[in-house]
Design an enzyme around this catalytic site. Structure first.
Site, PDB file in Angstrom:
ATOM      1  N   SER A 261     -11.984  -0.498  27.510  1.00  0.00           N
ATOM      2  CA  SER A 261     -11.726  -1.648  28.366  1.00  0.00           C
ATOM      3  C   SER A 261     -13.021  -2.142  28.983  1.00  0.00           C
ATOM      4  O   SER A 261     -14.048  -1.467  28.925  1.00  0.00           O
ATOM      5  CB  SER A 261     -10.750  -1.267  29.478  1.00  0.00           C
ATOM      6  OG  SER A 261     -11.424  -0.445  30.421  1.00  0.00           O
ATOM      7  N   LYS A 262     -12.944  -3.314  29.572  1.00  0.00           N
ATOM      8  CA  LYS A 262     -14.114  -3.893  30.227  1.00  0.00           C
ATOM      9  C   LYS A 262     -14.594  -2.971  31.341  1.00  0.00           C
ATOM     10  O   LYS A 262     -15.785  -2.836  31.583  1.00  0.00           O
ATOM     11  CB  LYS A 262     -13.752  -5.264  30.784  1.00  0.00           C
ATOM     12  CG  LYS A 262     -14.874  -5.922  31.553  1.00  0.00           C
ATOM     13  CD  LYS A 262     -14.659  -7.409  31.618  1.00  0.00           C
ATOM     14  CE  LYS A 262     -15.410  -8.125  32.705  1.00  0.00           C
ATOM     15  NZ  LYS A 262     -16.470  -7.470  33.399  1.00  0.00           N
ATOM     16  N   ARG A 263     -13.634  -2.326  31.992  1.00  0.00           N
ATOM     17  CA  ARG A 263     -13.998  -1.416  33.080  1.00  0.00           C
ATOM     18  C   ARG A 263     -14.887  -0.260  32.593  1.00  0.00           C
ATOM     19  O   ARG A 263     -15.784   0.186  33.302  1.00  0.00           O
ATOM     20  CB  ARG A 263     -12.743  -0.880  33.764  1.00  0.00           C
ATOM     21  CG  ARG A 263     -12.661  -1.285  35.234  1.00  0.00           C
ATOM     22  CD  ARG A 263     -11.354  -0.895  35.857  1.00  0.00           C
ATOM     23  NE  ARG A 263     -10.215  -1.446  35.128  1.00  0.00           N
ATOM     24  CZ  ARG A 263      -9.170  -0.746  34.701  1.00  0.00           C
ATOM     25  NH1 ARG A 263      -9.100   0.553  34.908  1.00  0.00           N
ATOM     26  NH2 ARG A 263      -8.173  -1.338  34.064  1.00  0.00           N
ATOM     27  N   GLY A 265     -17.038  -0.426  30.234  1.00  0.00           N
ATOM     28  CA  GLY A 265     -18.376  -1.000  30.094  1.00  0.00           C
ATOM     29  C   GLY A 265     -19.069  -1.103  31.438  1.00  0.00           C
ATOM     30  O   GLY A 265     -20.235  -0.736  31.581  1.00  0.00           O
ATOM     31  N   ASP A 266     -18.323  -1.580  32.457  1.00  0.00           N
ATOM     32  CA  ASP A 266     -18.916  -1.721  33.792  1.00  0.00           C
ATOM     33  C   ASP A 266     -19.316  -0.357  34.352  1.00  0.00           C
ATOM     34  O   ASP A 266     -20.366  -0.184  34.951  1.00  0.00           O
ATOM     35  CB  ASP A 266     -17.918  -2.385  34.751  1.00  0.00           C
ATOM     36  CG  ASP A 266     -17.631  -3.831  34.339  1.00  0.00           C
ATOM     37  OD1 ASP A 266     -18.432  -4.381  33.546  1.00  0.00           O
ATOM     38  OD2 ASP A 266     -16.617  -4.392  34.779  1.00  0.00           O
TER      39      ASP A 266
END
Ligand code: GLU
Length: 510
Positions: A261-263, A265-266
């Protein structure tokens, strides 16, 4: 004659293309090219609620950056257009009518409130063969009433009439046959009169058929839709020419189970989008591989190996090599961990192979971003500077940390090394060294090194301290390429200026 392979990438323009979508596009492209077939880009924009402006341009730009070529599409044109679903309303209307006429679909007038009430009253309510008889639709209402409601402008949907107790088998090329009972499927909405648009399922099937798609290669998240799609092909009488399905494995979190998920990556510091994305509504900026300093060929190489392998342990492969080696037989059906550190490794490898000229071209915007005007330096200077430091860089953006001193003089000096290498005698020694350098006919690295080292030995100076003091003055810290290579490239004047600046700035503890 063998049928021409035709595949499509069919994104919905609902936001930036996710890196998993990029992999899907890449596999379609590799498969098409390998088989001498066609790669089609179809924009599936039938969900007007989720449409995001700019998303379509983003998709085109991302694919172009990565070198994923499109043969037929909105921009490219082609014999089966339009390639944007919102421009194909007539076609869908006609196909909805075909299913209504052959009794495979029906019109339903139930309002959202009525459906809500039904769901509240009946546990696990599903609109299907068991319940459709209790609802407000063309199967329960008299024909003249149906006509009256439509003429009166009442909103309706068209639902697919799924026959109960059927075994539906999807032949996935990766997963083999997958069979389910039609009883688990509901009578899916195929069309909504409110916006005169089909839903994803109908538009997707109709277009795959009309665009003569031979293989549907898409993410595993679409596997649950496949039985419904199979039944739609049958309802239209197209079962014989239905495309073959390939559902690619999910991309998983780098450090655990579950979908990437994008999370993630963050949290771990890597982009999940190919290009930087500026959200038009929230203004939020999400980082992209391009802006982070990745080389597109490295991203392609990295993504190709997330769910496929060439059958041996070859890792570095150009697009042409990927095209010739790609095969569905070597695709895995198990999820692929998104090992982003491997992505950095690939980028490091590709960065070493880039011609210095190209590396310098990609580095110029990085210089600008740090307030350096690249025009103040010659092409040759920039090229030689990046060539000297690239071995320590994974990303084009990393080159800044390694090469900044070639472009801006240090203003700070690493304290630990100052303490170790700088003494009261240092200013005089460095000034004398500058005079030695000034006496040389040129600053070619090797001969200069020979002269200076001989001079240091002759004077009885400490070699490590002397050279590191010079490095501190020029670079600001005790790292970087060979000192005499630096001097050769920078020339004497900047080196002499930096020595004077360091003498003025470095304060020794009293
Ligand atoms: N529009 C769907 C998507 O956004 C297409 C899925 C498919 O390839 O059938 O991915």
């Amino acid at each position: 004659m063998q049928q021409e392979v035709r595949v499509r990438f069919a994104p919905s323009p609902t936001g930036p293309l996710h890196i998993g979508g990029v992999r899907t596009a890449l596999y379609n492209y590799l498969f098409a090219r390998q088989n001498g077939g066609k790669m089609i880009l179809r924009i599936e924009d039938t969900d007007s609620q989720r449409f995001v402006p700019g998303a379509e341009d983003y998709i085109n730009e991302a694919l172009a950056w990565l070198g994923i070529g499109i043969d037929e599409g909105v921009r490219e044109g082609g014999p089966y257009g339009p390639y944007k679903q919102s421009e194909r309303r007539d076609i869908y209307r006609e196909h909805v009518k075909m299913l209504l006429d052959n009794g495979r679909a029906y019109i339903a007038f139930d309002t959202p409130e009525e459906l809500e009430a039904k769901r509240a009253a009946v546990a696990n309510f599903q609109y299907d063969a068991r319940t459709r008889g209790q609802m407000r639709n063309s199967l329960t209402l008299p024909a003249d009433e149906v006509k009256r409601l439509i003429d009166a402008g009442e909103k309706y949907v068209v639902r697919f009439k799924i026959e109960p107790d059927q075994q539906v088998t999807v032949n996935d090329l990766l997963r083999g046959p997958v069979t389910i009972s039609s009883n688990v499927l509901d009578d899916k909405v195929l069309y909504k009169s409110a916006d005169d648009l089909p839903t994803y399922h109908l538009a997707n099937i109709v277009d795959d058929h009309l665009m003569k798609i031979t293989h549907v290669i898409r993410g595993e998240e679409w596997l649950p839709s496949a039985p419904l799609h199979q039944l739609l092909y049958e309802a239209f009488g197209w079962a014989d020419t239905a495309p073959r399905f390939v559902h690619l494995p999910l991309l998983l979190k780098p450090d655990g189970k579950g979908k990437l998920s994008k999370r993630d990556g963050d949290r771990l510091g890597f982009p999940v989008f190919p290009l930087e994305w500026h959200d038009p509504k929230s203004g939020e900026i999400s980082s992209g591989y391009r802006e982070r300093g990745y080389i597109p060929q490295a991203v392609v190489n990295f993504l190709a190996l997330l769910g496929w392998n060439p059958g041996d342990d070859t890792e570095i492969m150009s697009m042409d090599e990927l095209i010739s080696k790609f095969s569905l037989d070597h695709c895995s059906k198990a999820g692929a961990k998104f090992a982003y550190e491997k992505g950095l490794w690939f980028n490091h490898k590709y960065l070493q192979e880039l011609p210095d000229e190209e590396l310098a071209r990609q580095f110029r915007p990085v210089l600008e971003a740090h307030g350096v005007n690249p025009a103040d330096f010659s092409d040759e200077y920039i090229q030689k500077a990046v060539a000297m430091v690239k071995g320590r860089a994974n990303l084009v953006t990393d080159l800044w940390d390694q090469a900044r001193f070639f472009f801006v003089a240090p203003t700070e000096y690493e304290a630990k090394s100052v303490k170790k290498r700088w003494s009261e005698d240092t200013p005089a020694i460095l000034r004398a060294m500058i005079e030695q350098l000034r006496a040389l006919p040129n600053l070619e690295s090797k001969p200069t090194e020979d002269v200076i080292l001989a001079w240091i030995a002759d004077k009885g100076y400490h070699l490590g301290n002397t050279m590191n003091a010079l490095r501190l003055a020029v670079v600001g810290e005790c790292k970087g390429p060979h000192m005499f290579d630096i001097i050769e490239l920078m020339g004497l004047d900047p080196v002499a200026e930096r020595v004077e600046a360091a003498i003025a700035n470095i304060k020794l503890p009293q």
